[in-house]
Design a protein around this motif. Sequence first.
Motif: not given
Length: 422
Positions: A31, A33, A36-37, A135, A138-139, A145, A164, A167-168
């Motif tokens: 996952d 997302e 990242e969290e 992505l 970002r990663l 963003t 988003v 990621k989904n």
Amino acid sequence: MTAADIRRAIEAIFRIERARIIAVLARMLRDVELAEELAQDAFVTALSEWPKAGVPANPGAWLTAAAKRRAIDRLRRDRMLVRKHAEIGRDLSEPDGAGMEALEAAMDDDIGDELLGLIFAACHPVLSPDARAALTLRLIGGLTTEEIARAYLASEAAVAQRIVRAKNALGAAGLSFEVPRGRERQERLGSVLEVVYLIFNEGYAATSGPDLTRPTLCVEGQRLGRILAGLAPDEPEVFGLLALMEIQASRLSARLHPDGMPIPLTEQNRARWDRLLIGRGLAALDRARALGGANGPYALQAALAACHARANRAEETDWRRIAGLYDDLRAVMPSPVVDLNRAVAHSMAFGPEAGLTLLDRIDPAALPRYAPLPAARGDFLLRAGRAAEARVQFELAASLSGNERERAFLLGRAVICRAREG
């Protein structure tokens, strides 16, 4: 060390380690997302604890371990990934911290593969090229963003939605975040390199907006290329791409006038080319060749760039070799754009009429509304003494360009043609 010094140290270390931490957690949790969290949670924990306890001896491992503890807590709470939970839980329960030390050592051992796995996941073909680029920045690049939106001249909301959705899509695809092997790895590597070059190229020659270049994207592309070279030292095309980007980036500061207008390659002040980057690029090209990749598409393009880099003056450029390299490139990577660039090289090596002959062989429908096509024809016609025809082509190219600086440059060329029409 003052509190401010420690905070700056934490921010700098986290920026370096962030992608690795996300890679470890993404592989563990499947996952992105959530990974990242939890990485961000580890950063906040460091902000709280390091000012009191001091910066640890191995700050990267500390951050990764903190993030992993958070992940374990999440796994416990959600009762997900029971097997992973049990394995890591046993390690952490060993007395005297031995389990944690072993865990950190294990993470250090395979962390390269985990980061490479994250790069392959972010560049997965299930995503559109734009989504892959956003992505990846970002990663792996660690850009916010807002920074990505600014670099691509897009709205922050649009980029956020793109990320988003990406990621989904990865979650729905059920990826393992492992580095693919064998044929699948070769097929996916092409996608990875394509995304990295897409990022670099958008910085080197912006397709829209007021500025001709966006150096931030070039720097990120080079950085991603260097990471890939470190993680995949036996892949010749990785070094071919790295060589291409390093040599092209060496010219960035010489490509523009102070007012932002472009300077053609043959008119650039070569003393302003970055010799350090050229040296790095030539070394990467040697590595690609040593690995047997001399005829790979990126290595051939790097060889083309190297021809320009080795010429101290424009007059010393070996255009015949460049034309031959384009012939080779056309054989391994046929495309209308390669045909166009090949025509330019042949026009320089054998005269404008040779270039016009090759341009006539390109199906206009293959490059609809592509400004460089009429721009090249205009250049050949002007050099052949056919100024009136050249002006029409430059005006057409200007009408097709989405970049303000490029449009102004092409209209300037049209003005030159009009003055020569007599």
